[in-house]
Design a protein around this motif. Structure first.
Motif, PDB file in Angstrom:
ATOM      1  N   VAL A 139       0.941  -1.216  -0.010  1.00 40.96           N
ATOM      2  CA  VAL A 139      -0.023  -0.070   0.131  1.00 40.96           C
ATOM      3  C   VAL A 139       0.905   1.144  -0.029  1.00 40.96           C
ATOM      4  CG1 VAL A 139      -1.625   1.296   1.389  1.00 40.96           C
ATOM      5  CG2 VAL A 139      -2.062  -1.139   1.126  1.00 40.96           C
ATOM      6  N   GLY A 140       1.966   1.092   0.781  1.00 40.86           N
ATOM      7  CA  GLY A 140       2.896   2.444   0.835  1.00 40.86           C
ATOM      8  C   GLY A 140       3.569   2.682  -0.531  1.00 40.86           C
ATOM      9  N   VAL A 141       4.125   1.667  -1.330  1.00 43.07           N
ATOM     10  CA  VAL A 141       4.582   1.954  -2.722  1.00 43.07           C
ATOM     11  C   VAL A 141       3.575   2.414  -3.309  1.00 43.07           C
ATOM     12  CG1 VAL A 141       4.520  -0.332  -3.410  1.00 43.07           C
ATOM     13  CG2 VAL A 141       6.514   1.122  -3.897  1.00 43.07           C
ATOM     14  N   LEU A 149      19.721   5.736   6.593  1.00 38.14           N
ATOM     15  CA  LEU A 149      20.853   6.094   5.834  1.00 38.14           C
ATOM     16  C   LEU A 149      20.265   6.803   4.814  1.00 38.14           C
ATOM     17  CD1 LEU A 149      23.370   3.620   6.650  1.00 38.14           C
ATOM     18  CD2 LEU A 149      23.423   5.922   7.554  1.00 38.14           C
ATOM     19  N   PHE A 150      19.664   5.877   3.918  1.00 35.83           N
ATOM     20  CA  PHE A 150      19.236   6.588   2.651  1.00 35.83           C
ATOM     21  C   PHE A 150      17.998   7.105   2.769  1.00 35.83           C
ATOM     22  CE2 PHE A 150      17.432   1.787   2.712  1.00 35.83           C
ATOM     23  CZ  PHE A 150      15.927   2.084   2.850  1.00 35.83           C
ATOM     24  N   LYS A 151      17.116   6.990   3.596  1.00 29.13           N
ATOM     25  CA  LYS A 151      16.070   8.154   3.536  1.00 29.13           C
ATOM     26  C   LYS A 151      16.391   9.348   4.071  1.00 29.13           C
ATOM     27  CE  LYS A 151      12.600   6.924   2.146  1.00 29.13           C
ATOM     28  NZ  LYS A 151      11.349   6.294   2.763  1.00 29.13           N
ATOM     29  N   GLY A 152      17.155   9.391   5.122  1.00 32.42           N
ATOM     30  CA  GLY A 152      17.713  10.588   5.824  1.00 32.42           C
ATOM     31  C   GLY A 152      18.314  11.536   4.303  1.00 32.42           C
ATOM     32  N   GLY A 153      19.108  10.664   3.927  1.00 30.20           N
ATOM     33  CA  GLY A 153      19.878  11.432   2.739  1.00 30.20           C
ATOM     34  C   GLY A 153      18.840  11.813   1.540  1.00 30.20           C
ATOM     35  N   LEU A 154      17.684  11.014   1.208  1.00 30.25           N
ATOM     36  CA  LEU A 154      16.835  11.366   0.429  1.00 30.25           C
ATOM     37  C   LEU A 154      15.958  12.800   0.744  1.00 30.25           C
ATOM     38  CD1 LEU A 154      15.757   7.931  -0.895  1.00 30.25           C
ATOM     39  CD2 LEU A 154      16.721   9.608  -2.337  1.00 30.25           C
ATOM     40  N   PHE A 155      15.628  12.903   1.679  1.00 32.78           N
ATOM     41  CA  PHE A 155      14.949  13.955   2.378  1.00 32.78           C
ATOM     42  C   PHE A 155      15.582  15.129   2.515  1.00 32.78           C
ATOM     43  CE2 PHE A 155      11.225  11.181   4.448  1.00 32.78           C
ATOM     44  CZ  PHE A 155      10.261  11.979   3.900  1.00 32.78           C
ATOM     45  N   LEU A 156      16.928  14.842   2.736  1.00 31.41           N
ATOM     46  CA  LEU A 156      17.821  16.070   2.632  1.00 31.41           C
ATOM     47  C   LEU A 156      17.988  16.608   1.303  1.00 31.41           C
ATOM     48  CD1 LEU A 156      20.882  14.892   5.109  1.00 31.41           C
ATOM     49  CD2 LEU A 156      19.091  16.937   5.355  1.00 31.41           C
ATOM     50  N   CYS A 157      18.065  15.869   0.247  1.00 31.88           N
ATOM     51  CA  CYS A 157      18.079  16.321  -1.266  1.00 31.88           C
ATOM     52  C   CYS A 157      16.890  16.817  -1.576  1.00 31.88           C
ATOM     53  CB  CYS A 157      18.247  15.000  -2.189  1.00 31.88           C
ATOM     54  SG  CYS A 157      19.878  14.181  -1.820  1.00 31.88           S
ATOM     55  N   ALA A 158      15.845  16.342  -1.235  1.00 27.72           N
ATOM     56  CA  ALA A 158      14.464  16.830  -1.526  1.00 27.72           C
ATOM     57  C   ALA A 158      14.245  18.394  -0.790  1.00 27.72           C
ATOM     58  CB  ALA A 158      13.327  16.100  -1.032  1.00 27.72           C
ATOM     59  N   GLY A 159      14.732  18.424   0.407  1.00 23.39           N
ATOM     60  CA  GLY A 159      14.896  19.682   1.117  1.00 23.39           C
ATOM     61  C   GLY A 159      15.774  20.762   0.489  1.00 23.39           C
ATOM     62  N   SER A 160      16.917  20.397  -0.031  1.00 17.86           N
ATOM     63  CA  SER A 160      17.673  21.187  -0.883  1.00 17.86           C
ATOM     64  C   SER A 160      16.935  21.444  -2.087  1.00 17.86           C
ATOM     65  CB  SER A 160      18.976  20.373  -1.525  1.00 17.86           C
ATOM     66  OG  SER A 160      19.934  20.168  -0.165  1.00 17.86           O
ATOM     67  N   PHE A 181      11.348   5.254  -8.311  1.00 13.38           N
ATOM     68  CA  PHE A 181      12.311   6.267  -8.335  1.00 13.38           C
ATOM     69  C   PHE A 181      12.921   6.648  -9.549  1.00 13.38           C
ATOM     70  CE2 PHE A 181      12.239   5.749  -3.730  1.00 13.38           C
ATOM     71  CZ  PHE A 181      12.723   6.772  -3.063  1.00 13.38           C
ATOM     72  N   LEU A 182      12.802   5.661 -10.600  1.00 17.43           N
ATOM     73  CA  LEU A 182      13.138   6.043 -12.120  1.00 17.43           C
ATOM     74  C   LEU A 182      12.235   7.180 -12.421  1.00 17.43           C
ATOM     75  CD1 LEU A 182      13.568   2.526 -13.555  1.00 17.43           C
ATOM     76  CD2 LEU A 182      15.277   4.214 -13.269  1.00 17.43           C
ATOM     77  N   PHE A 212       5.658   8.298   1.695  1.00 20.48           N
ATOM     78  CA  PHE A 212       4.865   6.858   1.611  1.00 20.48           C
ATOM     79  C   PHE A 212       5.924   5.907   1.382  1.00 20.48           C
ATOM     80  CE2 PHE A 212       1.018   9.853   0.776  1.00 20.48           C
ATOM     81  CZ  PHE A 212       0.344   9.007   1.506  1.00 20.48           C
ATOM     82  N   HIS A 213       6.859   6.102   0.743  1.00 22.03           N
ATOM     83  CA  HIS A 213       8.091   5.089   0.795  1.00 22.03           C
ATOM     84  C   HIS A 213       8.456   4.779   2.184  1.00 22.03           C
ATOM     85  CE1 HIS A 213       8.712   4.266  -3.386  1.00 22.03           C
ATOM     86  NE2 HIS A 213       8.713   5.562  -3.774  1.00 22.03           N
ATOM     87  N   THR A 214       8.386   5.719   3.232  1.00 21.92           N
ATOM     88  CA  THR A 214       8.861   5.221   4.596  1.00 21.92           C
ATOM     89  C   THR A 214       7.800   4.177   4.990  1.00 21.92           C
ATOM     90  OG1 THR A 214       9.916   7.491   4.823  1.00 21.92           O
ATOM     91  CG2 THR A 214       8.986   6.214   6.777  1.00 21.92           C
ATOM     92  N   VAL A 215       6.580   4.433   4.770  1.00 21.47           N
ATOM     93  CA  VAL A 215       5.373   3.634   4.902  1.00 21.47           C
ATOM     94  C   VAL A 215       5.787   1.929   4.681  1.00 21.47           C
ATOM     95  CG1 VAL A 215       2.991   2.873   4.866  1.00 21.47           C
ATOM     96  CG2 VAL A 215       3.804   5.448   5.316  1.00 21.47           C
ATOM     97  N   SER A 216       6.267   2.280   3.392  1.00 18.65           N
ATOM     98  CA  SER A 216       6.515   0.813   2.791  1.00 18.65           C
ATOM     99  C   SER A 216       7.861   0.200   3.317  1.00 18.65           C
ATOM    100  CB  SER A 216       6.733   1.061   1.141  1.00 18.65           C
ATOM    101  OG  SER A 216       6.915  -0.080   0.269  1.00 18.65           O
ATOM    102  N   GLN A 217       8.701   1.012   3.564  1.00 17.54           N
ATOM    103  CA  GLN A 217       9.906   0.185   3.920  1.00 17.54           C
ATOM    104  C   GLN A 217       9.897  -0.024   5.491  1.00 17.54           C
ATOM    105  OE1 GLN A 217      12.662  -0.285   1.942  1.00 17.54           O
ATOM    106  NE2 GLN A 217      11.172   0.443   0.507  1.00 17.54           N
ATOM    107  N   ILE A 218       8.782   0.475   6.274  1.00 21.03           N
ATOM    108  CA  ILE A 218       8.593   0.066   7.406  1.00 21.03           C
ATOM    109  C   ILE A 218       7.954  -1.288   7.557  1.00 21.03           C
ATOM    110  CG2 ILE A 218       7.177   0.539   9.548  1.00 21.03           C
ATOM    111  CD1 ILE A 218       7.762   3.458   9.373  1.00 21.03           C
ATOM    112  N   GLY A 219       7.243  -1.627   6.438  1.00 19.44           N
ATOM    113  CA  GLY A 219       6.598  -2.766   6.064  1.00 19.44           C
ATOM    114  C   GLY A 219       7.672  -3.931   6.021  1.00 19.44           C
TER     115      GLY A 219
END
Length: 211
Positions: free
Chosen positions: A3-5, A53-64, A140-141, A20-27
Motif C-alpha cells: 500500500v505504501g509503495v 541512512l538512505f531515507k535521511g539522505g533522500l529527504f535532505l536532497c528533497a529539502g535542498s 524512483f526512476l 509514503f516510501h517510508t511507510v513501505s519500508q517500515i513494512g
C-alpha cells in the motif's frame, strides 16, 4: 509494503512521495521482525539502520530542491541535474539503496529479509516484498527522471547547487549506504549481533560478499 509503495507512485509532491516510501519500508522491517527468527530480526534491524541512512539522505536532497526552487511539485521541476549535480549524485545513491540495487546497503537488508522469509516458510510475504522492491525501482526512476533529468520545468530556473554545509550531511549518510553495502559485516558484527545477543538470540554470521 504494498500500500505504501502504491501511494508513493501516484504522488506529485516530492516529500510526500518519500513519506509514503517510508511507510513501505517500515513494512519490510515489520516483516523481518515478525518472522521471529534470528535472521529475520537481524534483517529487520539492519533494514531499519539502512533506512535511516538512505531515507535521511533522500529527504535532505528533497529539502535542498525545495529550498532553491521554492516548490516540491515534481510537475514544476526538471533538468535540475545540470544545476544541482552534487545533490543529484547524493539522491542517486539514496535511490539506488532504497531500490535494492546490489552493492548498496538496502540490497543487503532486503536480500536477508527475502531469505529469512523463505527459511521460515513464508513464501508469499517474500514474493510480495520482492514485487514491492520492483515497484520502488519504477517509482524512483520516475521521480529521478522528472526532477533531475527531464526538460526544465517552470521553477527549475531558480535551481542552483546548495552550499557544501547542506551537502555534507547527505554525503555522510550516502557514505554509510555505500559502506554497509560493500561491507555489511561491519554493521552486522558491531551493531546487529550485539542486539541479538541482548535478546537471547543466536548471532548472524557470515554476512559478507566474500562468503
Amino acid at each position: 509494503m504494498l500500500v505504501g509503495v502504491l501511494y508513493a507512485m501516484i504522488q506529485h509532491d516530492l516529500k510526500r512521495l518519500l513519506a509514503f516510501h517510508t511507510v513501505s519500508q517500515i513494512g519490510y522491517m515489520m516483516l523481518g521482525l515478525g518472522l521471529s527468527t534470528s535472521l529475520g530480526i537481524a534483517a529487520g534491524l539492519l533494514h531499519c539502520l539502512n533506512h535511516g541512512l538512505f531515507k535521511g539522505g533522500l529527504f535532505l536532497c528533497a529539502g535542498s530542491v525545495d529550498k532553491v526552487t521554492g516548490t516540491r511539485d515534481m510537475d514544476r521541476l526538471g533538468g535540475l541535474g545540470k544545476r544541482m549535480p552534487m545533490t543529484m549524485i547524493l539522491w542517486l545513491i539514496g535511490a539506488a539503496s532504497i531500490s535494492g540495487v546490489p552493492l548498496f546497503s538496502g540490497f543487503v537488508s532486503k536480500w536477508l529479509i527475502y531469505n529469512a522469509a523463505l527459511e521460515a516458510g513464508q513464501v508469499i510475504p517474500a514474493i510480495v516484498a520482492w514485487f514491492v522492491s520492483l515497484l520502488t525501482v519504477f517509482s524512483f526512476l520516475k521521480a529521478t527522471s522528472t526532477v533531475f533529468l527531464s526538460d526544465e520545468g517552470p521553477d527549475s530556473a531558480k535551481g542552483r547547487e546548495v552550499p557544501w554545509t547542506m551537502l555534507a550531511g547527505g554525503a555522510v549518510l550516502a557514505t554509510g549506504s555505500i559502506l554497509f553495502g560493500l561491507a555489511p559485516q561491519v554493521a552486522v558484527n558491531y551493531l546487529i549481533n550485539p542486539l541479538l545477543l541482548s535478546l537471547g538470540l543466536a548471532p548472524v554470521i557470515h554476512v559478507s560478499w566474500m562468503d
